[in-house]
Scaffold this motif. Structure first.
Motif, short mmCIF file in Angstrom:
data_model
loop_
_atom_site.label_atom_id
_atom_site.label_comp_id
_atom_site.label_asym_id
_atom_site.label_seq_id
_atom_site.Cartn_x
_atom_site.Cartn_y
_atom_site.Cartn_z
N CYS A 33 0.74 -1.37 0.09
CA CYS A 33 0.07 -0.18 0.28
C CYS A 33 1.08 1.65 0.30
O CYS A 33 1.55 1.48 0.63
CB CYS A 33 -1.33 -0.01 1.13
N CYS A 51 0.18 5.23 2.61
CA CYS A 51 0.76 5.97 4.15
C CYS A 51 2.13 5.56 4.22
O CYS A 51 2.57 4.20 3.92
CB CYS A 51 0.13 6.42 5.05
N CYS A 109 2.12 -1.15 3.91
CA CYS A 109 1.66 -2.51 4.46
C CYS A 109 1.15 -3.32 3.36
O CYS A 109 0.44 -2.57 2.57
CB CYS A 109 -0.01 -1.80 4.84
N CYS A 159 -5.85 -0.56 7.62
CA CYS A 159 -6.96 0.37 7.39
C CYS A 159 -8.22 0.34 6.25
O CYS A 159 -7.77 0.16 4.95
CB CYS A 159 -7.01 1.38 7.52
N GLY A 213 -6.01 1.27 2.72
CA GLY A 213 -5.10 -0.05 2.17
C GLY A 213 -6.64 -0.73 1.14
O GLY A 213 -6.22 -1.09 0.04
S1 SF4 Z 1 -3.23 0.13 4.46
FE1 SF4 Z 1 -3.83 2.00 5.94
S2 SF4 Z 1 -2.40 1.94 7.39
FE2 SF4 Z 1 -1.39 0.51 5.59
S3 SF4 Z 1 -0.50 1.49 4.44
FE3 SF4 Z 1 -2.50 1.96 3.79
S4 SF4 Z 1 -2.92 3.83 4.58
FE4 SF4 Z 1 -1.51 2.96 5.45
#
Ligand code: SF4
Length: 116
Positions: A7, A10, A14, A30, A33
């Motif tokens: 992902c 952010c 993840c 979250c 993702g």
């Molecule tokens: S799933 Fe959520 S916490 Fe994980 S990298 Fe993506 S946006 Fe960030």
């Protein structure tokens, strides 16, 4: 079949796994993702950042970007278009260089102020 993603929404980056038959998504911390993976599977998009020529006393290139992500498949055509664009200083940060760039409602904007 399983597909792996990292992902990029952010800095947590993840690792996400999707079973493309059952569409079970694992690893996202979250909902963003999950949305990212769904978008990657259906219509991947990226914000394009690049430079264009500028007539200026101080610099030769102006950094630019699209003000929202465009289809990944359009990136090559977009770069071809960008290679033909040139502007004259002064240019302000956030100024629209090309409106409706590649897609309606998407603008190519300056990411730097060049006064002269
Ligand atoms: S799933 Fe959520 S916490 Fe994980 S990298 Fe993506 S946006 Fe960030």
């Amino acid at each position: 079949m399983e597909k792996q993603f990292i992902c990029i929404i952010c800095p947590r980056s993840c690792p996400i796994t999707v079973d493309t038959e059952t569409m079970v998504i694992k690893g996202n911390k979250c909902m963003r993702g999950r949305q990212y993976v769904n978008s990657e599977l259906t219509e991947p998009r990226r914000t394009l950042t690049s430079t264009i020529r500028i007539e200026s006393e101080k610099v030769m290139l102006l950094p630019v970007k699209t003000d929202r992500p465009i289809k990944k498949e359009d990136l090559f055509a977009a770069m071809k278009k960008i290679s033909k664009i040139s502007v004259k200083a002064p240019i302000k940060i956030g100024e629209i260089i090309v409106s409706d760039f590649i897609e309606d409602g998407t603008n190519l904007i300056s990411t730097k102020t060049i006064l002269k």
